[in-house]
Design an enzyme around this catalytic site. Structure first.
Site, PDB file in Angstrom:
ATOM      1  N   ARG A  83       1.608   5.017  -1.884  1.00  0.00           N
ATOM      2  CA  ARG A  83       1.432   3.727  -1.203  1.00  0.00           C
ATOM      3  C   ARG A  83       2.466   2.710  -1.669  1.00  0.00           C
ATOM      4  O   ARG A  83       2.998   1.940  -0.862  1.00  0.00           O
ATOM      5  CB  ARG A  83       0.017   3.196  -1.458  1.00  0.00           C
ATOM      6  CG  ARG A  83      -1.067   3.949  -0.711  1.00  0.00           C
ATOM      7  CD  ARG A  83      -2.424   3.750  -1.343  1.00  0.00           C
ATOM      8  NE  ARG A  83      -2.857   2.352  -1.303  1.00  0.00           N
ATOM      9  CZ  ARG A  83      -3.789   1.841  -2.099  1.00  0.00           C
ATOM     10  NH1 ARG A  83      -4.355   2.604  -3.026  1.00  0.00           N
ATOM     11  NH2 ARG A  83      -4.148   0.590  -1.985  1.00  0.00           N
ATOM     12  N   ARG A 126       3.860  -6.700   7.929  1.00  0.00           N
ATOM     13  CA  ARG A 126       4.200  -5.657   6.962  1.00  0.00           C
ATOM     14  C   ARG A 126       5.629  -5.158   7.150  1.00  0.00           C
ATOM     15  O   ARG A 126       6.198  -4.537   6.252  1.00  0.00           O
ATOM     16  CB  ARG A 126       3.238  -4.470   7.090  1.00  0.00           C
ATOM     17  CG  ARG A 126       1.802  -4.810   6.734  1.00  0.00           C
ATOM     18  CD  ARG A 126       0.909  -3.589   6.823  1.00  0.00           C
ATOM     19  NE  ARG A 126      -0.495  -3.929   6.594  1.00  0.00           N
ATOM     20  CZ  ARG A 126      -1.061  -4.036   5.412  1.00  0.00           C
ATOM     21  NH1 ARG A 126      -0.334  -3.820   4.336  1.00  0.00           N
ATOM     22  NH2 ARG A 126      -2.330  -4.353   5.291  1.00  0.00           N
ATOM     23  N   ARG A 186      -9.852   2.027 -11.911  1.00  0.00           N
ATOM     24  CA  ARG A 186     -11.099   1.682 -11.214  1.00  0.00           C
ATOM     25  C   ARG A 186     -12.055   2.867 -11.165  1.00  0.00           C
ATOM     26  O   ARG A 186     -11.642   4.006 -10.966  1.00  0.00           O
ATOM     27  CB  ARG A 186     -10.801   1.251  -9.770  1.00  0.00           C
ATOM     28  CG  ARG A 186     -10.146  -0.093  -9.611  1.00  0.00           C
ATOM     29  CD  ARG A 186      -9.866  -0.329  -8.142  1.00  0.00           C
ATOM     30  NE  ARG A 186      -9.079  -1.528  -7.905  1.00  0.00           N
ATOM     31  CZ  ARG A 186      -8.388  -1.763  -6.785  1.00  0.00           C
ATOM     32  NH1 ARG A 186      -8.387  -0.863  -5.815  1.00  0.00           N
ATOM     33  NH2 ARG A 186      -7.707  -2.873  -6.652  1.00  0.00           N
ATOM     34  N   LYS A 201      -4.183  -9.833  -3.886  1.00  0.00           N
ATOM     35  CA  LYS A 201      -4.185 -10.600  -2.633  1.00  0.00           C
ATOM     36  C   LYS A 201      -5.594 -11.015  -2.225  1.00  0.00           C
ATOM     37  O   LYS A 201      -5.806 -12.117  -1.722  1.00  0.00           O
ATOM     38  CB  LYS A 201      -3.543  -9.802  -1.494  1.00  0.00           C
ATOM     39  CG  LYS A 201      -2.045  -9.605  -1.624  1.00  0.00           C
ATOM     40  CD  LYS A 201      -1.415  -9.128  -0.330  1.00  0.00           C
ATOM     41  CE  LYS A 201      -2.049  -7.878   0.232  1.00  0.00           C
ATOM     42  NZ  LYS A 201      -1.907  -6.713  -0.656  1.00  0.00           N
ATOM     43  N   ARG A 221     -12.061   6.703  -6.245  1.00  0.00           N
ATOM     44  CA  ARG A 221     -11.779   6.806  -4.817  1.00  0.00           C
ATOM     45  C   ARG A 221     -10.422   7.464  -4.596  1.00  0.00           C
ATOM     46  O   ARG A 221      -9.524   7.364  -5.430  1.00  0.00           O
ATOM     47  CB  ARG A 221     -11.797   5.415  -4.171  1.00  0.00           C
ATOM     48  CG  ARG A 221     -13.176   4.795  -4.140  1.00  0.00           C
ATOM     49  CD  ARG A 221     -13.192   3.460  -3.440  1.00  0.00           C
ATOM     50  NE  ARG A 221     -12.328   2.478  -4.092  1.00  0.00           N
ATOM     51  CZ  ARG A 221     -12.477   1.169  -3.966  1.00  0.00           C
ATOM     52  NH1 ARG A 221     -13.450   0.681  -3.227  1.00  0.00           N
ATOM     53  NH2 ARG A 221     -11.659   0.334  -4.583  1.00  0.00           N
TER      54      ARG A 221
END
Length: 215
Positions: free
Chosen positions: A167, A88, A123, A13, A156
């Site tokens: 999530r 959302r 990541r 996004k 992270r």
């Protein structure tokens, strides 16, 4: 050109939102940015928001949607705007409709959850500079070390597999009813809804978006 950009975490996004805002000269409206701005400006609403945040509560849909309504009345929204990741929930979508915020396009970026997991969990971050690597797509020269400093890279908390799975589950639970609502709106001619495969190259996705926004 009033656009809502939807997509789970890791669907791109940020990249596509930047492309849309730059190409079509419309502002990106982020609820997080608006909440921070309201707190900083110390308006009556900002003081209320600051109190809510300090107590660890969620800012109500009514407050957020009213901030959006105020935001899109500014001059830079005269040619349209992009809502990034908002609404959302179905409640937020219905409230947008209630306060007569007309949306032209819903663009939903689609990526299989298995691919999202690979994208995000791979990541690695250099915390001192914010430089981001990826073990598959952009690996450091030396494993787990920053190219420039040699310092250690970290994962992270939000990029750990357990966090990503949680999530994605939360997103799916909220998203199902939201997308059903927008499909109904599409069927009665109120909006144009497009699903875009976001596993293609960035240039291919850009072309798809350009083709859609001509319609």
């Amino acid at each position: 050109m009033r656009i809502i950009l939807l997509g789970a975490p890791g669907t791109g996004k940020g990249t596509q939102g930047k492309f849309i805002t730059e190409r079509y000269k419309i502002p990106k409206i982020s609820t997080g940015d608006m909440l921070r701005e309201a707190i900083y400006s110390k308006t009556k609403t900002g003081i209320i928001i600051q109190s809510i945040v300090r107590e660890g509560r969620l800012v109500s849909d009514e407050i957020v949607c009213n901030l959006i309504k105020q935001r899109i009345q500014k001059k830079d929204c005269i040619n349209g705007f992009l809502l990034d990741g908002f609404p959302r929930t179905i409640t937020q979508a219905l409230y947008l409709s209630k306060i007569k915020i007309k949306i032209d396009y819903i663009l939903e970026l689609i990526v299989p959850y298995k691919v999202i997991l690979e994208r995000i969990s791979g990541r690695r971050v250099h915390p001192q500079s914010g430089r981001i690597y990826h073990i598959k797509f952009k690996p450091p020269k030396i494993q787990d070390q920053d190219d420039l400093t040699g310092q250690s890279l970290i994962i992270r908390e939000d990029d750990k597999k357990e966090s990503i799975i949680r999530r994605l589950k939360e997103y799916k639970n909220m998203h199902n009813s939201l997308i059903k609502y927008y499909i109904q709106e599409k069927n009665i001619g109120n909006i144009k809804l497009f699903k875009i495969c976001s596993t293609d190259s960035v240039s291919v996705i850009h072309k798809k978006i350009k083709d859609i926004l001509k319609k």
